[in-house]
Design an enzyme around this catalytic site. Structure first.
Site, PDB file in Angstrom:
ATOM      1  CG  ASP A  80      38.498  14.954   5.958  1.00  0.00           C
ATOM      2  OD1 ASP A  80      38.822  16.217   5.977  1.00  0.00           O
ATOM      3  OD2 ASP A  80      37.689  14.392   5.279  1.00  0.00           O
ATOM      4  CG  HIS A 117      36.010  11.055   5.977  1.00  0.00           C
ATOM      5  ND1 HIS A 117      36.308  12.381   6.482  1.00  0.00           N
ATOM      6  CD2 HIS A 117      35.488  10.406   7.266  1.00  0.00           C
ATOM      7  CE1 HIS A 117      36.525  12.316   7.847  1.00  0.00           C
ATOM      8  NE2 HIS A 117      35.744  11.345   8.223  1.00  0.00           N
ATOM      9  CG  PHE A 172      31.247   7.089  13.538  1.00  0.00           C
ATOM     10  CD1 PHE A 172      30.869   6.566  14.872  1.00  0.00           C
ATOM     11  CD2 PHE A 172      30.422   7.298  12.689  1.00  0.00           C
ATOM     12  CE1 PHE A 172      29.743   6.231  15.003  1.00  0.00           C
ATOM     13  CE2 PHE A 172      29.133   7.017  12.959  1.00  0.00           C
ATOM     14  CZ  PHE A 172      28.810   6.640  14.038  1.00  0.00           C
ATOM     15  CB  SER A 214      37.076  10.650  11.115  1.00  0.00           C
ATOM     16  OG  SER A 214      36.158  10.957  10.895  1.00  0.00           O
ATOM     17  CG  LEU A 215      34.501  10.766  15.896  1.00  0.00           C
ATOM     18  CD1 LEU A 215      33.464   9.648  16.631  1.00  0.00           C
ATOM     19  CD2 LEU A 215      34.416  12.220  16.731  1.00  0.00           C
TER      20      LEU A 215
END
Ligand code: NAG
Length: 329
Positions: free
Chosen positions: A191, A263, A92, A166-167
């Site tokens: 993550d 993150h 993101f 992430s995404l």
């Protein structure tokens, strides 16, 4: 801080809003403040191109925009069908000019002349999170098509490794499950995003069915990152919850920085493991709680990251609080 309890909703909302503001500002500066309007300096991105672009990086050559289904372009490129292909997918409010891509790309090319492909889907994830989640589905369709197309060019699925942060980890997973020609050899989820993905079905998130090997690194679970295992092998860095060296989340002025730092550690550790495969030796855990409590004692010769010395399960590893992150033996 425990997110179970009466303040859970409030705290989660505050943290998510703070991250979005922080990351959005950072991202816009990267994307619009510093980028010259020239494709070469733009990392190979075409400003008028499609929403999802695939840029090939090789040693000693300029970034090359691989246009989906464009045979002439592919033949002109330095893509080497006998070399492993690493496709890196950002999350993101990010893009291929960001560290998630540059750190890993530079490490891979230093190691060998791999086909390193940066997948840029920033146009689909630069607004708010809900539209980015829809964008992730669209992006995964492009990625699946690109992989099928590479297979038609005689690239072997056993040479394809997707790495998503992430995404982007869910983008990789969704693409993997859409393939009709088989499975890619490996997906590494760094993550994987939690918000919006908790308890969703395997079709829309990363799961072990998406590749021959799915390995996952957890650095900020229960806040931005997923806590439950999502792969064949799941690594919990320093317990998977908070990373040493990151600003304290209780410091209200540093909350955005703290979220970003924890993150981001997932891809920083991974990048370090590319050139130092024995950087992060693991201990085996029998549950997520055991990893979180740092109560894993079974020593292994399994190392987190790029080397695939794998036996299914959950693992704990320790890091230092600044680079190089590899702890002393
Ligand atoms: C392609 O990759 C193979 C295996 O890594 C290597 O032996 C060969 O030299 C490469 N070809 C070119 C043209 O770089």
């Amino acid at each position: 801080m425990d997110l179970a309890g009466p303040f859970a909703g409030f705290i989660t909302t505050v943290t998510i809003v703070a991250t979005l503001l922080y990351m959005n500002g950072h991202f816009r500066q990267q994307k619009y403040g510093l980028v010259p309007n020239n494709t070469e300096d733009n990392g190979g991105l075409d400003p008028n191109g499609p929403d999802v672009q695939f840029i090939l990086y090789k040693r000693n050559s300029s970034p090359f925009n691989l246009v989906l289904h464009d045979q002439t372009k592919f033949d002109e490129s330095r893509f080497n069908k006998s070399s492993p292909t690493k496709i890196i997918i950002h999350g993101f409010l990010s893009g291929i000019r960001e560290e998630v891509f540059t750190l890993n790309k530079d490490a891979f090319l230093k190691k060998a002349d791999y086909n390193v492909i940066g997948m840029d889907w920033s146009a689909l994830c630069e607004f708010e999170y809900l539209s980015a989640m829809r964008g992730a589905q669209i992006a995964s369709q492009y990625l699946a098509e690109m992989i099928e197309w590479l297979v038609m060019q005689d690239v072997s699925l056993t040479d394809i490794h997707l790495i998503g942060h992430s995404l982007g980890a869910h983008v990789a997973g969704m693409a993997g499950s859409k393939l009709t020609s088989g499975k890619v050899s490996r997906i590494t989820g760094l993550d994987p995003a939690l918000p919006g993905y908790y308890e969703r079905g395997p079709q829309v998130k990363l799961d072990p069915g998406d590749a021959e090997l799915v390995d996952v690194v957890h650095t900020y679970m229960k806040i931005l990152g997923y806590a439950q295992p999502l792969g064949h092998i799941d690594f919990y860095a320093n317990g998977g919850r908070y990373q040493p060296g990151c600003p304290d989340i209780y410091d209200i002025w540093k909350i955005g920085e703290s979220l970003h730092c924890n993150h981001a550690r997932s891809y920083q550790y991974f990048a370090e493991s590319i050139l130092n495969p024995k950087a992060f030796r693991c201990r085996r855990c029998s549950s997520v709680e055991e990893a979180l409590g740092e109560n894993c004692f079974e020593d292994t010769d399994i190392y987190m990251g790029e080397p695939s010395t794998y036996r299914n399960g959950l693992y704990f590893f320790r890091t230092r609080n600044s680079p190089p992150f590899s702890p002393p033996p």
